[in-house]
Write a protein that holds these residues in place. Structure first.
Motif, PDB file in Angstrom:
ATOM      1  N   GLY A   5       0.857 -22.570   6.190  1.00 17.39           N
ATOM      2  CA  GLY A   5       1.981 -22.369   6.745  1.00 17.39           C
ATOM      3  C   GLY A   5       2.323 -23.237   7.904  1.00 17.39           C
ATOM      4  O   GLY A   5       1.271 -23.880   8.717  1.00 17.39           O
ATOM      5  N   THR A  13       6.314 -21.509   4.713  1.00 22.75           N
ATOM      6  CA  THR A  13       4.843 -20.646   4.875  1.00 22.75           C
ATOM      7  C   THR A  13       4.956 -19.753   3.561  1.00 22.75           C
ATOM      8  O   THR A  13       3.866 -19.647   3.119  1.00 22.75           O
ATOM      9  N   THR A  59      -1.780 -16.943   7.166  1.00 21.29           N
ATOM     10  CA  THR A  59      -0.743 -17.495   7.271  1.00 21.29           C
ATOM     11  C   THR A  59      -0.446 -17.777   8.774  1.00 21.29           C
ATOM     12  O   THR A  59      -0.884 -16.703   9.584  1.00 21.29           O
ATOM     13  N   ALA A  62       5.207 -16.312  10.625  1.00 22.73           N
ATOM     14  CA  ALA A  62       6.229 -16.897  10.106  1.00 22.73           C
ATOM     15  C   ALA A  62       7.340 -15.924   9.318  1.00 22.73           C
ATOM     16  O   ALA A  62       8.457 -16.187   8.836  1.00 22.73           O
TER      17      ALA A  62
END
Length: 136
Positions: A5, A13, A59, A62
């Motif tokens: 992401g 993401t 990730t 986000a």
């Protein structure tokens, strides 16, 4: 560990994480929400750490209200999607703000150990239900 992401890009993401989880055995997955402040869910930012699959995934941060309505919607969508797929193991890991940014740049083995050791059981409803005090 694979980092997925784009920081601050919830839709991108979310799509990257969904793609990376194709073919996973979802009931075997352990999902950890990673944030930098405790009890700040109404303005929190989250990264998501997933283990128990072929390889661990992290990730970029986000998800969550810190990224506006889009970030909040992406967090809710992610949780609901994972629940629908059968994920049952939910955790949260709070990393001090001074260490949070470095999380995405240090050795993946160190990140894995830190997040796994620091994780506490969590209820996915904390990230989806606005009626909870921490989500108002």
């Amino acid at each position: 560990m694979e980092v997925l992401g784009v920081r601050g890009a919830p839709k991108q993401t979310l799509a990257a994480l969904m793609e990376a989880l194709k073919g996973a055995r979802f009931p075997d997955l352990i999902v950890t929400f990673v944030t930098d402040w405790q009890d700040q869910r109404k303005k929190a930012r989250y990264a998501v750490f997933v283990r128990g699959g072929k390889h661990p995934l992290l990730t970029m941060d986000a998800f969550g209200p810190a990224f506006g309505p889009e970030g909040d919607r992406a967090l809710v969508e992610l949780v609901q999607w994972l629940q629908d797929k059968g994920v049952r193991k939910w955790y949260e890991s709070v990393i001090p703000p001074s260490e949070y940014a470095a999380l995405f740049e240090i050795d993946p083995d160190d990140v894995y150990r830190q997040l796994a050791a620091n994780a506490n059981p969590s209820d996915p409803a904390l990230y989806t239900h606005k009626g909870y005090a921490s989500r108002m």
